[in-house]
Design an enzyme around this catalytic site. Sequence first.
Site, PDB file in Angstrom:
ATOM      1  N   SER A 598       0.849  -1.196   0.000  1.00 53.61           N
ATOM      2  CA  SER A 598       0.000   0.000   0.000  1.00 53.61           C
ATOM      3  C   SER A 598       0.878   1.236   0.000  1.00 53.61           C
ATOM      4  O   SER A 598       2.013   1.215   0.511  1.00 53.61           O
ATOM      5  CB  SER A 598      -0.908   0.014   1.239  1.00 53.61           C
ATOM      6  OG  SER A 598      -1.584   1.249   1.364  1.00 53.61           O
ATOM      7  N   TYR A 611      -2.769  -1.078  10.160  1.00 53.65           N
ATOM      8  CA  TYR A 611      -2.755  -1.317   8.718  1.00 53.65           C
ATOM      9  C   TYR A 611      -1.468  -0.782   8.095  1.00 53.65           C
ATOM     10  O   TYR A 611      -0.774  -1.493   7.360  1.00 53.65           O
ATOM     11  CB  TYR A 611      -3.979  -0.652   8.083  1.00 53.65           C
ATOM     12  CG  TYR A 611      -4.065  -0.834   6.582  1.00 53.65           C
ATOM     13  CD1 TYR A 611      -4.560  -2.009   6.036  1.00 53.65           C
ATOM     14  CD2 TYR A 611      -3.656   0.179   5.708  1.00 53.65           C
ATOM     15  CE1 TYR A 611      -4.636  -2.179   4.658  1.00 53.65           C
ATOM     16  CE2 TYR A 611      -3.721   0.019   4.333  1.00 53.65           C
ATOM     17  CZ  TYR A 611      -4.221  -1.166   3.813  1.00 53.65           C
ATOM     18  OH  TYR A 611      -4.299  -1.332   2.458  1.00 53.65           O
TER      19      TYR A 611
END
Length: 730
Positions: A598, A611
């Site tokens: 990400s 995350y």
Amino acid sequence: MSANPSRFRHVHDGWDDACAATLDPVGRLVYRSNLLGSDQRITNTGGGNTSAKIMERDPLTGESVEVLWVKGSGGDLRTSTRANFASLDLKKLFTLRSIYLRDPLRGPKSAAEDAMVNLYPHCTFNLNPRASSIDTPLHAFIPYRHVDHMHPNAVIAIAAARNGERLTRAIYGDEVIWTPWQRPGFDLGLTLERICREHPQAHGVILGGHGLINWADDDRECYERTLDLIERAATYIEERDRGAATFGGPKCEALPFDRRRAAFATILPWLRGQISRERRFIATIQDDDATLRFVNSVDAPRLAELGTSCPDHFLRTKIKPLYVDWHPHNETLDDLKRKLSDGLERYRADYTRYYETFRHSDSPPMRDPNPTVVLIPGLGMIAWGKDKSESRVTAEFYTAAIEVMRGAEAIDEYVALPLQEAFDIEYWQLEEAKLRRMPPEKELARQVIAVIGSGSGIGREVALRLADEGAHVVCVDKDEAAASATAQMIIDRHGMGIGVAGSDISACGPAINLAADITDRDSVRRMVQHLLLAYGGLDAVAITAGIFVAPDVEGRIRDDQWALTFAINVTGQYIVADEAAAIWRAQGLPASLVLTTSVNAVVAKKGSLAYDTSKAAANHLVRELAIDLAPLVRVNGVAPATVVQGSSMFPRERVIASLTKYGIPFKPDEPTGALTAKLAQFYADRSLLKRPVTPTDQAEAFFLLLSRRLGQTTGQIITVDGGLHEAFLR
């Protein structure tokens, strides 16, 4: 319905008078063909031809013309439509006969014979684009309106028996005439014309080493005659079959089902690597009772070495299979690998010798010398092809060959075609021309790629994108129903290919769906075993599965949520990579792995602590795996920006929470799609390109990394974020 629904036991009579009555003459031909092709006891996939001579009106002159409608080159009777049939002016075809007969050097293997094929287009009626097959003269010169040319196992058993002519008389009297082996083509068509003239009472011919052709002036009568002639041959064989003794009795017993499948899963990737040195192949395994009865028998080595008889068979299965003399109950899988290795070396040498011995000065170059069929006592059969469809058909054809051998051994003695005749079919210039007319393979053809997390969002788009490029896609998701939906989308888009797919996982098509929890190594191992049984190997893995756990109202995340985030986003990706690596090492073929990270991996943000930290770890996992798996495996990552549309990580509740967090106005009763679009545009406006990032954008990056286009790239992260300058590396 059929007048005699219970008349046949060895074939299926599916004729429906009411259905046939609604069709025009060509439609009735298609109907008859589909019925015949749907029963594998009658003909194989892609095999057999049917025809009808129909009066048509010439579109230019308005005159009535007799037209031969005959199944064209390629295609499959079971699935054929009107578009699969060539139409030729019969009068013009008869003109070709006089041209052929004028050539003093004519004959079944002459240049004059092959030259006729180039003249068929000049006989085309009404600009029909379907190319005529080499069997066209067999139908044209038989003086009856309807002709069926089938490859039934029971009749080929007679055609491949040492005393086939005597057996033909014993079974059919003077109703069916025997003719010795002759390569299909113009000369054989003239031979059939002569037989019809000399034997007006005959209804059909057994073509030595080949199959059955029969005729009638009524289409239903022709159809039922086909069934009747096959039924009589099958009954004759059944009455004389000695069960297991037909193949000399059992030499060994099959391993239990679970042990067979475990052994296949162990052997397949290694064996795939051995036979895929020139080009990769896809496998189909077969271990049904009939296959096991043959491979476990005393006579299997002798019969396998003889090879197949029917040309349709060995064009798919090569001249013979590789039989491995392994003893399943007192030898190990390591012993099997050693015997396979030795057997492959001998097979390649034998095939090269076969080519060099029987080649002609103008023969096409030698093809891949590896076997397409491998027979292993105790386990069964492994068939190979350029794709799943071809390997399924290869298995189907060798299954038919086994039935032919069983029938011939039951009633007489099985004999194969002479090797020179077999070579001349396998390397026939017309067959070579047909192969060269095939469209080029797609970029990811022959590849098996597992997409983990393919049930929705980025994973689904990746699966669809890879399938469009020719890959066989293993759709994996914790939600099996979602994975199934993706696999079905691929099948709906690309079809199952030719061949008959069964319910067993080894009889699948271009995509399968499997469930797996990537945090559970045993679950991943079961998934890997299933994909190996389906396709025989694995070429690449794309991992798109991920999780985002939102913090509570105080911005905190529980310990179990932190652990789950790392279990899926980091450890799960490692487990999948580790299990795949074992397969890749066994195959010894270059492979590729793409993980999902990400842009958050390099941008610290409030509200996504677990995350973002997990994705930073995933970034480094890419680099570590690239080092660990080199040089065999390329390992890269795709780092998306926030993808809202189509993502399972953005259910309605999270979309609403994000809209609220960023102060974006919305109405609570707005449709989910409208809310999602607002949030996606908000994220887009923060980027340089100002356009929402979609799952399709991510799929393109995965495709590039999995293809050869970035074949020198490993250990890298490709960012697909629309231009987030905060993520620019410092």
